[in-house]
Design an enzyme around this catalytic site. Structure first.
Site, PDB file in Angstrom:
ATOM      1  N   ALA A  66       0.859  -1.176   0.000  1.00  0.00           N
ATOM      2  CA  ALA A  66       0.000   0.000   0.000  1.00  0.00           C
ATOM      3  C   ALA A  66       0.899   1.231   0.000  1.00  0.00           C
ATOM      4  CB  ALA A  66      -0.900  -0.014   1.227  1.00  0.00           C
ATOM      5  N   GLY A 109       0.628  -5.104   0.892  1.00  0.00           N
ATOM      6  CA  GLY A 109      -0.569  -5.164   0.049  1.00  0.00           C
ATOM      7  C   GLY A 109      -0.295  -5.793  -1.313  1.00  0.00           C
ATOM      8  N   GLU A 112      -0.455  -9.427  -0.768  1.00  0.00           N
ATOM      9  CA  GLU A 112      -1.872  -9.732  -0.512  1.00  0.00           C
ATOM     10  C   GLU A 112      -2.677  -9.716  -1.817  1.00  0.00           C
ATOM     11  OE1 GLU A 112      -2.233  -6.553   2.470  1.00  0.00           O
ATOM     12  OE2 GLU A 112      -2.502  -8.112   3.981  1.00  0.00           O
ATOM     13  N   GLU A 132       4.603  -5.179   7.061  1.00  0.00           N
ATOM     14  CA  GLU A 132       3.800  -4.184   7.794  1.00  0.00           C
ATOM     15  C   GLU A 132       4.287  -3.972   9.213  1.00  0.00           C
ATOM     16  OE1 GLU A 132       2.529  -6.578   5.872  1.00  0.00           O
ATOM     17  OE2 GLU A 132       0.813  -5.826   4.719  1.00  0.00           O
TER      18      GLU A 132
HETATM   19  N1  CO8 Z   1       4.558   3.227  -0.612  1.00  0.00           N
HETATM   20  C1  CO8 Z   1       4.966   4.371  -1.149  1.00  0.00           C
HETATM   21  N2  CO8 Z   1       6.101   4.511  -1.841  1.00  0.00           N
HETATM   22  C2  CO8 Z   1       6.873   3.427  -1.993  1.00  0.00           C
HETATM   23  C3  CO8 Z   1       6.519   2.182  -1.446  1.00  0.00           C
HETATM   24  C4  CO8 Z   1       5.286   2.098  -0.730  1.00  0.00           C
HETATM   25  N3  CO8 Z   1       4.833   0.928  -0.205  1.00  0.00           N
HETATM   26  N4  CO8 Z   1       7.482   1.283  -1.748  1.00  0.00           N
HETATM   27  C5  CO8 Z   1       8.407   1.953  -2.447  1.00  0.00           C
HETATM   28  N5  CO8 Z   1       8.051   3.241  -2.610  1.00  0.00           N
HETATM   29  C6  CO8 Z   1       8.784   4.308  -3.313  1.00  0.00           C
HETATM   30  C7  CO8 Z   1       9.980   4.776  -2.501  1.00  0.00           C
HETATM   31  O1  CO8 Z   1       9.566   5.707  -1.525  1.00  0.00           O
HETATM   32  C8  CO8 Z   1      10.844   5.382  -3.569  1.00  0.00           C
HETATM   33  O2  CO8 Z   1      10.321   6.659  -3.905  1.00  0.00           O
HETATM   34  P1  CO8 Z   1      11.307   7.952  -4.021  1.00  0.00           P
HETATM   35  O3  CO8 Z   1      12.183   7.628  -5.187  1.00  0.00           O
HETATM   36  O4  CO8 Z   1      10.371   9.074  -4.245  1.00  0.00           O
HETATM   37  O5  CO8 Z   1      12.076   8.007  -2.740  1.00  0.00           O
HETATM   38  C9  CO8 Z   1      10.608   4.473  -4.770  1.00  0.00           C
HETATM   39  O6  CO8 Z   1       9.366   3.798  -4.502  1.00  0.00           O
HETATM   40  C10 CO8 Z   1      11.682   3.430  -4.943  1.00  0.00           C
HETATM   41  O7  CO8 Z   1      11.832   2.724  -3.719  1.00  0.00           O
HETATM   42  P2  CO8 Z   1      13.229   2.579  -2.943  1.00  0.00           P
HETATM   43  O8  CO8 Z   1      14.134   3.728  -3.269  1.00  0.00           O
HETATM   44  O9  CO8 Z   1      12.940   2.330  -1.506  1.00  0.00           O
HETATM   45  O10 CO8 Z   1      13.798   1.253  -3.642  1.00  0.00           O
HETATM   46  P3  CO8 Z   1      14.781   0.163  -3.001  1.00  0.00           P
HETATM   47  O11 CO8 Z   1      15.146  -0.719  -4.136  1.00  0.00           O
HETATM   48  O12 CO8 Z   1      15.850   0.829  -2.225  1.00  0.00           O
HETATM   49  O13 CO8 Z   1      13.876  -0.652  -1.964  1.00  0.00           O
HETATM   50  C11 CO8 Z   1      11.887  -1.817  -1.222  1.00  0.00           C
HETATM   51  C12 CO8 Z   1      12.787  -1.408  -2.426  1.00  0.00           C
HETATM   52  C13 CO8 Z   1      12.647  -2.798  -0.340  1.00  0.00           C
HETATM   53  C14 CO8 Z   1      10.666  -2.486  -1.834  1.00  0.00           C
HETATM   54  C15 CO8 Z   1      11.501  -0.578  -0.414  1.00  0.00           C
HETATM   55  O14 CO8 Z   1      11.007   0.406  -1.298  1.00  0.00           O
HETATM   56  C16 CO8 Z   1      10.453  -0.824   0.631  1.00  0.00           C
HETATM   57  O15 CO8 Z   1      10.768  -1.345   1.685  1.00  0.00           O
HETATM   58  N6  CO8 Z   1       9.183  -0.403   0.372  1.00  0.00           N
HETATM   59  C17 CO8 Z   1       8.111  -0.484   1.327  1.00  0.00           C
HETATM   60  C18 CO8 Z   1       7.621  -1.894   1.486  1.00  0.00           C
HETATM   61  C19 CO8 Z   1       6.507  -1.948   2.529  1.00  0.00           C
HETATM   62  O16 CO8 Z   1       6.708  -1.639   3.686  1.00  0.00           O
HETATM   63  N7  CO8 Z   1       5.302  -2.379   2.115  1.00  0.00           N
HETATM   64  C20 CO8 Z   1       4.182  -2.522   3.004  1.00  0.00           C
HETATM   65  C21 CO8 Z   1       3.350  -1.280   2.976  1.00  0.00           C
HETATM   66  S1  CO8 Z   1       2.017  -1.339   4.175  1.00  0.00           S
HETATM   67  C22 CO8 Z   1       0.823  -2.287   3.401  1.00  0.00           C
HETATM   68  O17 CO8 Z   1       0.996  -2.743   2.322  1.00  0.00           O
HETATM   69  C23 CO8 Z   1      -0.446  -2.506   4.185  1.00  0.00           C
HETATM   70  C24 CO8 Z   1      -1.504  -3.204   3.348  1.00  0.00           C
HETATM   71  C25 CO8 Z   1      -2.867  -2.860   3.871  1.00  0.00           C
HETATM   72  C26 CO8 Z   1      -3.975  -3.358   2.963  1.00  0.00           C
HETATM   73  C27 CO8 Z   1      -4.219  -2.433   1.779  1.00  0.00           C
HETATM   74  C28 CO8 Z   1      -4.634  -3.164   0.572  1.00  0.00           C
HETATM   75  C29 CO8 Z   1      -3.732  -2.928  -0.585  1.00  0.00           C
END
Ligand code: CO8
Length: 258
Positions: A66, A109, A112, A132
């Site tokens: 998400a 998400g 999921e 999460e």
């Molecule tokens: N939300 C918003 N932006 C994101 C997300 C995200 N989940 N994941 C990545 N991005 C963005 C980064 O902020 C970055 O943006 P910017 O260039 O503007 O800084 C861009 O994508 C590229 O990401 P990274 O620079 O971080 O890339 P890396 O290769 O260094 O890392 C990762 C990749 C490991 C995937 C890392 O981006 C990461 O950890 N992302 C978050 C993963 C996460 O925590 N996901 C869970 C989110 S909570 C959730 O999903 C709850 C679900 C609830 C149900 C909803 C139904 C859908």
């Protein structure tokens, strides 16, 4: 086909193609994407010319979860009002089989969403996880429930409580995916599965999707009763008469959707 802000939509014969397309955010699922995906899925589902849907992301990410930036400042009241998680659950009403093609990250998400599809084909580069917990929240769209049913309590607990990412080989071993293929073959292999399904009788594939999904909800006795009713009911369809005649006459079936 309609134009959307966060996804690309196309068709390949009887296959509906839906590609998540927010490359700058690793396909993070925001509110607009929820609306776009549901609208496209409903459009395909209502189209007699579509027999299977292929849902995919980019090479680098199926979806990294998400959209954390969009969720960051939401209050409880806003979460309840917008009901993302409930919104995504509306996918359960889509009767057309959905194949997920997962390459790169399928996190939170994103994992999921992949599990909410019917068949999950993973590239060997795919990484799955429920991170999460690292954000101080829990999974919200099946990450605890579907995952526990798919891979069992001990593995689901470990993934959800530590947020550890698993690779495609481990996902395959624990039963999270249907199949793993080399990354270069993901597009062709997932499309081939979708085409095969789309080439079958629409009434049969829809009934089978409903039956297998019911297995997650019903007791074995109830599930077997439901299966028997659906099985008997399918004897009323033109496709059943055609499918059996075609077999006996040693020729390909001509399903009623053609
Ligand atoms: N939300 C918003 N932006 C994101 C997300 C995200 N989940 N994941 C990545 N991005 C963005 C980064 O902020 C970055 O943006 P910017 O260039 O503007 O800084 C861009 O994508 C590229 O990401 P990274 O620079 O971080 O890339 P890396 O290769 O260094 O890392 C990762 C990749 C490991 C995937 C890392 O981006 C990461 O950890 N992302 C978050 C993963 C996460 O925590 N996901 C869970 C989110 S909570 C959730 O999903 C709850 C679900 C609830 C149900 C909803 C139904 C859908």
């Amino acid at each position: 086909t309609k134009a959307y802000e966060t996804i690309l939509v196309d068709t390949d014969g009887r296959v509906g193609l839906l590609t998540l397309n927010r490359p700058d955010a690793l396909n993070a699922l925001n509110e607009q994407m929820l609306h776009d995906v549901l609208d496209a899925l409903r459009g395909f589902d209502a189209d007699e010319g579509i027999g299977c849907i292929l849902l995919r992301g980019s090479e680098r990410a199926f979806a990294a979860g998400a959209d954390i930036k969009q969720m960051q400042h939401l209050s409880v009241a806003e979460m309840v009002e917008r009901d993302w998680s409930g919104g995504w659950m509306a996918m359960g009403a889509i009767r057309t089989p959905i194949v997920a093609a997962v390459s790169g990250f399928a996190l939170g998400g994103g994992c999921e969403l992949a599990m909410a599809c019917d068949i999950l084909v993973a590239a060997d580069t795919a990484r799955f996880g429920q991170p999460e917990v690292k954000l101080g929240i829990s999974p919200g769209f099946g990450g605890s429930q579907r995952l526990a049913r798919l891979v069992g309590k001990p593995r689901a607990m470990e993934m959800c409580l530590t947020g550890r990412m698993i690779d495609a080989a481990e996902a395959d071993r624990i039963g999270l995916v249907s199949r793993v293929v080399p990354a270069a073959e993901l597009a062709a292999a997932s499309l081939e599965i979708a085409r095969t399904i789309a080439g079958m009788s629409r009434s049969a594939t829809r009934a089978i999707k409903e039956l297998v999904n019911r297995a997650e909800e019903l007791s074995l006795a109830e599930g077997l009763r439901f299966e028997r009713q659906v099985f008997h009911g399918l004897f009323s369809t033109a496709d059943r008469a055609e499918g059996m005649s075609a077999f006996v006459e040693k020729r390909p079936a001509r399903w009623s959707h053609r």
